[in-house]
Design a protein around this motif. Structure first.
Motif, PDB file in Angstrom:
ATOM      1  N   PHE A  99      54.143   9.299  91.901  1.00 46.83           N
ATOM      2  CA  PHE A  99      53.951   9.984  93.177  1.00 46.83           C
ATOM      3  C   PHE A  99      52.939  11.112  93.045  1.00 46.83           C
ATOM      4  CE2 PHE A  99      58.179   8.105  93.420  1.00 46.83           C
ATOM      5  CZ  PHE A  99      58.003   7.341  94.565  1.00 46.83           C
ATOM      6  N   CYS A 100      52.278  11.420  94.167  1.00 50.57           N
ATOM      7  CA  CYS A 100      51.212  12.426  94.127  1.00 50.57           C
ATOM      8  C   CYS A 100      51.754  13.852  94.119  1.00 50.57           C
ATOM      9  CB  CYS A 100      50.243  12.231  95.287  1.00 50.57           C
ATOM     10  SG  CYS A 100      50.947  12.512  96.905  1.00 50.57           S
ATOM     11  N   GLY A 101      53.003  14.027  94.415  1.00 48.93           N
ATOM     12  CA  GLY A 101      53.580  15.358  94.422  1.00 48.93           C
ATOM     13  C   GLY A 101      55.090  15.284  94.551  1.00 48.93           C
ATOM     14  N   LYS A 102      55.670  16.424  94.835  1.00 53.06           N
ATOM     15  CA  LYS A 102      57.122  16.491  94.987  1.00 53.06           C
ATOM     16  C   LYS A 102      57.561  15.799  96.274  1.00 53.06           C
ATOM     17  CE  LYS A 102      57.755  20.839  92.543  1.00 53.06           C
ATOM     18  NZ  LYS A 102      58.258  22.206  92.620  1.00 53.06           N
ATOM     19  N   LEU A 103      58.801  15.349  96.261  1.00 55.03           N
ATOM     20  CA  LEU A 103      59.425  14.783  97.446  1.00 55.03           C
ATOM     21  C   LEU A 103      59.312  15.780  98.595  1.00 55.03           C
ATOM     22  CD1 LEU A 103      61.404  12.694  98.805  1.00 55.03           C
ATOM     23  CD2 LEU A 103      63.243  14.099  97.886  1.00 55.03           C
ATOM     24  N   GLN A 104      58.870  15.295  99.738  1.00 58.57           N
ATOM     25  CA  GLN A 104      58.761  16.152 100.925  1.00 58.57           C
ATOM     26  C   GLN A 104      59.988  15.944 101.802  1.00 58.57           C
ATOM     27  OE1 GLN A 104      56.040  18.362 101.225  1.00 58.57           O
ATOM     28  NE2 GLN A 104      55.914  17.595  99.120  1.00 58.57           N
ATOM     29  N   HIS A 105      60.495  17.029 102.370  1.00 59.47           N
ATOM     30  CA  HIS A 105      61.628  16.927 103.283  1.00 59.47           C
ATOM     31  C   HIS A 105      61.480  17.968 104.373  1.00 59.47           C
ATOM     32  CE1 HIS A 105      62.944  19.735 100.139  1.00 59.47           C
ATOM     33  NE2 HIS A 105      63.040  18.706  99.319  1.00 59.47           N
ATOM     34  N   VAL A 106      61.773  17.523 105.591  1.00 62.44           N
ATOM     35  CA  VAL A 106      61.604  18.365 106.768  1.00 62.44           C
ATOM     36  C   VAL A 106      62.882  18.293 107.599  1.00 62.44           C
ATOM     37  CG1 VAL A 106      60.244  18.719 108.882  1.00 62.44           C
ATOM     38  CG2 VAL A 106      59.125  17.880 106.801  1.00 62.44           C
ATOM     39  N   TYR A 107      63.330  19.440 108.055  1.00 65.24           N
ATOM     40  CA  TYR A 107      64.491  19.524 108.938  1.00 65.24           C
ATOM     41  C   TYR A 107      64.106  19.002 110.322  1.00 65.24           C
ATOM     42  CZ  TYR A 107      67.892  21.774 112.036  1.00 65.24           C
ATOM     43  OH  TYR A 107      68.829  22.026 112.991  1.00 65.24           O
ATOM     44  N   VAL A 108      64.938  18.161 110.895  1.00 65.16           N
ATOM     45  CA  VAL A 108      64.704  17.632 112.238  1.00 65.16           C
ATOM     46  C   VAL A 108      65.456  18.532 113.208  1.00 65.16           C
ATOM     47  CG1 VAL A 108      64.946  15.635 113.750  1.00 65.16           C
ATOM     48  CG2 VAL A 108      64.446  15.303 111.321  1.00 65.16           C
ATOM     49  N   SER A 109      64.701  19.274 113.998  1.00 67.65           N
ATOM     50  CA  SER A 109      65.265  20.399 114.750  1.00 67.65           C
ATOM     51  C   SER A 109      65.894  20.064 116.097  1.00 67.65           C
ATOM     52  CB  SER A 109      64.178  21.460 114.969  1.00 67.65           C
ATOM     53  OG  SER A 109      63.075  20.887 115.641  1.00 67.65           O
ATOM     54  N   ASN A 110      65.532  18.927 116.710  1.00 66.17           N
ATOM     55  CA  ASN A 110      66.115  18.622 118.021  1.00 66.17           C
ATOM     56  C   ASN A 110      66.070  17.119 118.291  1.00 66.17           C
ATOM     57  OD1 ASN A 110      63.541  17.957 119.441  1.00 66.17           O
ATOM     58  ND2 ASN A 110      63.101  20.114 119.042  1.00 66.17           N
ATOM     59  N   GLU A 111      66.749  16.695 119.353  1.00 67.16           N
ATOM     60  CA  GLU A 111      66.873  15.272 119.662  1.00 67.16           C
ATOM     61  C   GLU A 111      65.540  14.642 120.044  1.00 67.16           C
ATOM     62  OE1 GLU A 111      69.106  12.392 122.829  1.00 67.16           O
ATOM     63  OE2 GLU A 111      70.266  14.082 122.060  1.00 67.16           O
ATOM     64  N   LYS A 112      64.710  15.377 120.760  1.00 62.59           N
ATOM     65  CA  LYS A 112      63.393  14.860 121.157  1.00 62.59           C
ATOM     66  C   LYS A 112      62.569  14.523 119.911  1.00 62.59           C
ATOM     67  CE  LYS A 112      59.705  16.240 124.327  1.00 62.59           C
ATOM     68  NZ  LYS A 112      59.205  17.348 125.135  1.00 62.59           N
ATOM     69  N   TYR A 113      62.550  15.431 118.955  1.00 62.38           N
ATOM     70  CA  TYR A 113      61.849  15.216 117.690  1.00 62.38           C
ATOM     71  C   TYR A 113      62.482  14.047 116.940  1.00 62.38           C
ATOM     72  CZ  TYR A 113      60.053  16.374 112.987  1.00 62.38           C
ATOM     73  OH  TYR A 113      59.489  16.335 111.746  1.00 62.38           O
ATOM     74  N   LEU A 114      63.807  13.956 116.943  1.00 61.27           N
ATOM     75  CA  LEU A 114      64.535  12.893 116.261  1.00 61.27           C
ATOM     76  C   LEU A 114      64.102  11.523 116.771  1.00 61.27           C
ATOM     77  CD1 LEU A 114      66.985  12.280 114.295  1.00 61.27           C
ATOM     78  CD2 LEU A 114      68.387  12.287 116.350  1.00 61.27           C
ATOM     79  N   ILE A 115      64.072  11.349 118.080  1.00 59.15           N
ATOM     80  CA  ILE A 115      63.702  10.068 118.683  1.00 59.15           C
ATOM     81  C   ILE A 115      62.255   9.719 118.344  1.00 59.15           C
ATOM     82  CG2 ILE A 115      63.331   8.848 120.874  1.00 59.15           C
ATOM     83  CD1 ILE A 115      65.735  10.575 121.953  1.00 59.15           C
ATOM     84  N   ARG A 116      61.382  10.681 118.461  1.00 56.12           N
ATOM     85  CA  ARG A 116      59.966  10.437 118.146  1.00 56.12           C
ATOM     86  C   ARG A 116      59.756  10.125 116.669  1.00 56.12           C
ATOM     87  NH1 ARG A 116      57.225  15.100 121.876  1.00 56.12           N
ATOM     88  NH2 ARG A 116      57.837  14.160 123.857  1.00 56.12           N
ATOM     89  N   LEU A 117      60.532  10.764 115.823  1.00 59.62           N
ATOM     90  CA  LEU A 117      60.423  10.515 114.391  1.00 59.62           C
ATOM     91  C   LEU A 117      60.852   9.092 114.043  1.00 59.62           C
ATOM     92  CD1 LEU A 117      59.761  11.547 111.583  1.00 59.62           C
ATOM     93  CD2 LEU A 117      62.074  12.512 111.475  1.00 59.62           C
ATOM     94  N   VAL A 118      61.923   8.615 114.656  1.00 60.17           N
ATOM     95  CA  VAL A 118      62.363   7.235 114.438  1.00 60.17           C
ATOM     96  C   VAL A 118      61.227   6.276 114.826  1.00 60.17           C
ATOM     97  CG1 VAL A 118      63.965   5.425 115.171  1.00 60.17           C
ATOM     98  CG2 VAL A 118      64.828   7.717 114.726  1.00 60.17           C
ATOM     99  N   CYS A 119      60.615   6.517 115.982  1.00 53.30           N
ATOM    100  CA  CYS A 119      59.497   5.675 116.433  1.00 53.30           C
ATOM    101  C   CYS A 119      58.328   5.762 115.463  1.00 53.30           C
ATOM    102  CB  CYS A 119      59.057   6.090 117.829  1.00 53.30           C
ATOM    103  SG  CYS A 119      60.276   5.772 119.115  1.00 53.30           S
ATOM    104  N   TYR A 120      57.994   6.962 115.041  1.00 57.06           N
ATOM    105  CA  TYR A 120      56.900   7.163 114.091  1.00 57.06           C
ATOM    106  C   TYR A 120      57.136   6.366 112.803  1.00 57.06           C
ATOM    107  CZ  TYR A 120      53.978   9.487 110.622  1.00 57.06           C
ATOM    108  OH  TYR A 120      53.093   9.749 109.609  1.00 57.06           O
TER     109      TYR A 120
END
Length: 190
Positions: A99-120
């Motif tokens: 891998f090119c770097g450390k594992l990346q992790h981001v907090y999913v802050s709200n439902e709108k972001y959650l739905i869009r992230l699933v689609c992404y």
């Protein structure tokens, strides 16, 4: 932005991702994808984590996880990718990090972001040009989300909280159009 160990909280959703080093292919053949799925099933037990969505790509991956216990999900991903790296290096006569770097992790802050992230996550194989039809990529849980397949590690709880299989196809089509227009589907301005 990467989170500190103490920032992981039970009940929260997180996006985990990483890219291969030097653009190498992480999964040169189907057996590599299958081995990775076995590791996911082993190290992300459903009593501790809900696997909300995932996509394995030739040179990177995305996972949406809900932490259901006090077990830190980043530690489980460390185990998955440590085992996979050793397997990969042995099989392909490599050494060191894949891998090119450390594992990346981001907090999913709200439902709108959650739905869009699933689609992404699900649109990744199409948006990168690997495939034309999203139904042709079997290394994500998209087919499970629309009830065309039922893999062992699929957990329908997230899907059932935010949509239905038929409605998800419509949401995804709308997000694909947004992405074609050059707008980020996980941008709050949409």
């Amino acid at each position: 932005m990467r989170l500190k160990k103490e920032q992981f909280q039970q009940g929260s959703f997180y996006h985990f991702y990483n890219h291969s080093a030097k653009g190498q292919i992480l999964f040169p053949d189907e057996s590599d994808y299958e081995y990775c799925i076995q590791l996911i099933n082993k190290y992300l037990p459903s009593e501790y984590f809900m696997l909300g969505a995932y996509c394995l790509m030739p040179n990177h991956y995305h996972f949406l996880i809900q932490q259901l216990s006090c077990e830190n999900p980043s530690m489980m991903f460390y185990k998955i990718w440590n085992h996979y790296s050793r397997y990969y290096n042995k099989k392909y006569q490599g050494f060191g990090s894949i891998f090119c770097g450390k594992l990346q992790h981001v907090y999913v802050s709200n439902e709108k972001y959650l739905i869009r992230l699933v689609c992404y996550i699900h649109l990744n194989p199409v948006s990168t040009g690997l495939i034309q039809n999203i139904n042709d990529w079997k290394w994500s849980d998209y087919l499970d989300w629309i009830d065309k397949r039922r893999l062992e590690n699929f957990d329908s709880r997230l899907r059932d909280m935010i949509t239905t299989p038929g409605n998800y196809k419509e949401i995804l089509s709308e997000m694909a159009l947004v992405k074609q227009e050059g707008r980020l589907i996980i941008d709050d301005k949409y």
